[in-house]
Design an enzyme around this catalytic site. Structure first.
Site, short mmCIF file in Angstrom:
data_model
loop_
_atom_site.label_atom_id
_atom_site.label_comp_id
_atom_site.label_asym_id
_atom_site.label_seq_id
_atom_site.Cartn_x
_atom_site.Cartn_y
_atom_site.Cartn_z
CG ASP A 58 -20.63 67.53 19.44
OD1 ASP A 58 -20.03 66.79 18.62
OD2 ASP A 58 -21.73 68.06 19.21
CB SER A 124 -28.07 50.80 10.21
OG SER A 124 -29.33 50.66 9.62
CE1 TYR A 148 -28.34 56.69 10.60
CE2 TYR A 148 -29.45 55.02 9.28
CZ TYR A 148 -28.88 55.42 10.48
OH TYR A 148 -28.84 54.55 11.55
CE LYS A 152 -25.49 54.70 11.81
NZ LYS A 152 -24.92 54.94 13.14
CE1 TYR A 176 -26.49 48.09 17.09
CE2 TYR A 176 -27.76 50.11 17.17
CZ TYR A 176 -26.68 49.37 17.58
OH TYR A 176 -25.79 49.90 18.47
NE ARG A 294 -40.67 54.97 4.95
CZ ARG A 294 -40.48 54.74 6.24
NH1 ARG A 294 -40.89 55.63 7.14
NH2 ARG A 294 -39.91 53.63 6.66
P1 NAD Z 1 -30.95 58.41 19.61
O1 NAD Z 1 -31.10 59.63 18.78
O2 NAD Z 1 -31.98 58.15 20.66
O3 NAD Z 1 -29.50 58.36 20.29
C1 NAD Z 1 -28.38 59.02 19.73
C2 NAD Z 1 -27.79 59.88 20.84
O4 NAD Z 1 -26.62 60.53 20.36
C3 NAD Z 1 -28.75 60.99 21.31
O5 NAD Z 1 -28.84 60.91 22.71
C4 NAD Z 1 -28.10 62.28 20.84
O6 NAD Z 1 -28.36 63.35 21.74
C5 NAD Z 1 -26.63 61.90 20.79
N1 NAD Z 1 -25.80 62.64 19.82
C6 NAD Z 1 -26.09 62.90 18.52
N2 NAD Z 1 -25.06 63.55 17.94
C7 NAD Z 1 -24.09 63.68 18.89
C8 NAD Z 1 -22.80 64.28 18.92
N3 NAD Z 1 -22.29 64.87 17.83
N4 NAD Z 1 -22.09 64.24 20.07
C9 NAD Z 1 -22.61 63.66 21.19
N5 NAD Z 1 -23.83 63.11 21.23
C10 NAD Z 1 -24.57 63.11 20.09
O7 NAD Z 1 -30.87 57.17 18.61
P2 NAD Z 1 -30.89 55.61 18.90
O8 NAD Z 1 -32.11 55.04 18.27
O9 NAD Z 1 -30.60 55.33 20.32
O10 NAD Z 1 -29.66 55.16 17.98
C11 NAD Z 1 -28.35 55.01 18.49
C12 NAD Z 1 -27.42 54.62 17.36
O11 NAD Z 1 -27.90 53.42 16.73
C13 NAD Z 1 -27.30 55.66 16.26
O12 NAD Z 1 -25.95 55.71 15.83
C14 NAD Z 1 -28.19 55.12 15.15
O13 NAD Z 1 -27.77 55.54 13.88
C15 NAD Z 1 -27.99 53.62 15.33
N6 NAD Z 1 -29.13 52.83 14.80
C16 NAD Z 1 -30.38 53.07 15.27
C17 NAD Z 1 -31.46 52.36 14.74
C18 NAD Z 1 -32.87 52.63 15.20
O14 NAD Z 1 -33.80 52.24 14.49
N7 NAD Z 1 -33.08 53.24 16.36
C19 NAD Z 1 -31.23 51.38 13.73
C20 NAD Z 1 -29.93 51.15 13.30
C21 NAD Z 1 -28.86 51.88 13.85
N1 UFG Z 2 -44.23 52.08 7.92
C1 UFG Z 2 -45.55 52.38 7.65
N2 UFG Z 2 -46.06 53.53 8.18
C2 UFG Z 2 -45.33 54.39 8.95
C3 UFG Z 2 -43.99 54.05 9.24
C4 UFG Z 2 -43.46 52.90 8.68
O1 UFG Z 2 -46.23 51.64 6.95
O2 UFG Z 2 -45.86 55.42 9.39
C5 UFG Z 2 -43.67 50.81 7.38
C6 UFG Z 2 -42.48 51.02 6.45
O3 UFG Z 2 -42.92 51.23 5.12
C7 UFG Z 2 -41.71 49.71 6.64
C8 UFG Z 2 -41.99 49.34 8.11
O4 UFG Z 2 -43.16 50.06 8.47
O5 UFG Z 2 -42.27 48.70 5.84
C9 UFG Z 2 -40.85 49.74 9.06
O6 UFG Z 2 -40.54 51.11 8.87
P1 UFG Z 2 -39.60 51.91 9.90
O7 UFG Z 2 -39.55 53.33 9.41
O8 UFG Z 2 -40.03 51.67 11.29
O9 UFG Z 2 -38.19 51.20 9.74
P2 UFG Z 2 -37.25 51.02 8.46
O10 UFG Z 2 -37.05 49.56 8.27
O11 UFG Z 2 -37.71 51.80 7.31
O12 UFG Z 2 -35.90 51.73 8.98
C10 UFG Z 2 -35.34 51.48 10.28
C11 UFG Z 2 -34.57 52.72 10.73
C12 UFG Z 2 -33.40 52.93 9.82
C13 UFG Z 2 -32.55 51.69 9.78
C14 UFG Z 2 -33.39 50.50 9.36
C15 UFG Z 2 -32.59 49.22 9.41
O13 UFG Z 2 -35.40 53.85 10.69
O14 UFG Z 2 -32.60 53.98 10.33
O15 UFG Z 2 -34.51 50.36 10.25
O16 UFG Z 2 -31.97 49.11 10.64
F1 UFG Z 2 -31.57 51.87 8.89
#
Ligand code: NAD
Ligand code: UFG
Length: 344
Positions: A58, A124, A148, A152, A176, A294
């Site tokens: 962790d 993000s 959340y 960040k 991202y 939403r």
């Molecule tokens: P994910 O949940 O698949 O990966 C996160 C990993 O971190 C997991 O494997 C989890 O087991 C591990 N983890 C969580 N808490 C921990 C801790 N305290 N110590 C050690 N390990 C821990 O998510 P992801 O989609 O791969 O996202 C990776 C990163 O990118 C995250 O920080 C997320 O906030 C960021 N991010 C993701 C998205 C997205 O849409 N996927 C968008 C923007 C930013």
């Molecule tokens: N949407 C639907 N139906 C669903 C899910 C999503 O219509 O069941 C729509 C949402 O309203 C939005 C679009 O699809 O218009 C994308 O939604 P996502 O939930 O896939 O993604 P978001 O843009 O809301 O958020 C994602 C991550 C966040 C991150 C953000 C920007 O979940 O953690 O992208 O990086 F912060």
């Protein structure tokens, strides 16, 4: 010259492991498996033909992180570990501040003690809040509307303060947009537990019959077809951006010791465009109905990509059809994600 990848067993982290191993870097993964399976790392080894060093641990355990940094002679960190669901963060804010903010603070302290002063951080596009103009440049004002997003922003500010305190620190803050897709081998991909919150995993579960239909959240936005527009980026492009950021930091080639860069394609696609693209890729019909908006969603969000192009010499290459094709390939090859193999 080993890179510590925190959260490396997760969705983006496992793809990053592939990208770094293929570029010839040595890596060690630290992950507490709270949202991942260690099978992802066995698959990374299968793709790359290289063994993956893995510590179940962790980031909040400072002593353990420090020990790992010493044991593997790490010189840099790519930091993915954390919790990532917007909805969950409103119900469990303490866990989010603990894992994300406290976790990053402990990680920074461990790095400081171990003399490791380079980090790439997963931020993000959520930090931009409601867009005041589009495309979103890195200088767009920031605001967060949920715990959340606030974690960040807080982490970003922490990193800038640490960078300002000592020029030996080097940080790349990567914001991202919407990561989707999977490695083209179909061996690793996104493995959401429970009902997916995000659009792409939900669509895939409608395509494979696990869910009846997609609820499209809102069809009265001021967008071409009334549905929400996002900048979807293939995860393999996204992690190549990390590789470039790592190289730029390691070479000392960045204009400052802390840079912030968008990782997106610059293109916005609506929910209905995503549905149609996925139908083409999967040859399945995606049933949907319109639902109310939403809470917390913005109408449109897409990246200005010039800084990434100039600073990192990086540009996303894969188009929407490739994102859908690779997602569908992963889902067809792993209908239960990593769960089926894990249960054997
Ligand atoms: P994910 O949940 O698949 O990966 C996160 C990993 O971190 C997991 O494997 C989890 O087991 C591990 N983890 C969580 N808490 C921990 C801790 N305290 N110590 C050690 N390990 C821990 O998510 P992801 O989609 O791969 O996202 C990776 C990163 O990118 C995250 O920080 C997320 O906030 C960021 N991010 C993701 C998205 C997205 O849409 N996927 C968008 C923007 C930013
Ligand atoms: N949407 C639907 N139906 C669903 C899910 C999503 O219509 O069941 C729509 C949402 O309203 C939005 C679009 O699809 O218009 C994308 O939604 P996502 O939930 O896939 O993604 P978001 O843009 O809301 O958020 C994602 C991550 C966040 C991150 C953000 C920007 O979940 O953690 O992208 O990086 F912060």
């Amino acid at each position: 010259m080993t890179v510590l990848i925190t959260g490396g067993a997760g969705f983006i982290g496992s793809h990053c492991c592939v990208s770094f191993l293929e570029a010839g870097h040595d890596i060690v993964v630290l992950d507490n498996l709270s949202n991942a399976s260690s099978l992802s790392l066995e698959r990374v080894a299968a793709i790359t033909g290289r063994k993956v060093s893995f510590v179940v641990g962790d980031i909040r355990d400072q002593a353990e992180v420090e020990e790992v940094l010493h044991r593997y002679k790490c010189t840099a960190v790519v930091h993915f570990a954390g919790l990532k669901s917007v909805g969950e963060s409103t119900k469990m804010p303490i866990s989010y501040y603990d894992n994300n903010v406290v976790g990053t603070l402990r990680l920074l302290s461990a790095m400081d003690n171990a003399g490791v002063r380079q980090m790439i951080f997963s931020s993000s596009a959520t930090v931009y809040g409601e867009p005041q103009f589009l495309p979103l440049t890195e200088d767009h004002p920031t605001s967060a509307v949920n715990p959340y997003g606030r974690t960040k922003l807080m982490i970003e500010e922490m990193l800038r303060d640490v960078a300002a305190s000592d020029p030996n620190w080097r940080f790349g803050i990567l914001r991202y947009f919407n990561p989707v897709g999977a490695h083209d081998s179909g061996l690793i991909g996104e493995n959401p537990l429970g009902i997916p919150n995000n659009l792409m995993p939900f669509i895939t579960q409608v395509a494979d019959g696990r869910r009846e239909q997609l609820a499209v959240f809102g069809n009265d936005y001021e967008t071409a077809d009334g549905t929400g527009v996002r900048d979807y980026i293939h995860v393999s492009d996204l992690v190549d951006g990390h590789l470039r950021a790592h190289e730029v930091l390691a070479e000392g080639a960045a204009p400052s010791n802390c840079f912030t860069v968008n990782l997106g394609t610059g293109n916005g696609y609506s929910v209905l465009e995503m549905v149609r693209a996925f139908e083409r890729a999967s040859n399945k019909e995606i049933g949907f109905s319109f639902s109310p908006r939403r809470e917390g969603d913005v109408a449109e969000c897409y990246a200005h990509t010039e800084r990434a192009e100039q600073l990192l010499n990086w540009k996303a290459k894969r188009d929407l059809d490739a994102m859908c094709r690779d997602t569908w390939n992963w889902v067809c090859k792993n209908p239960a994600g990593y769960a089926a193999e894990a249960a054997e």
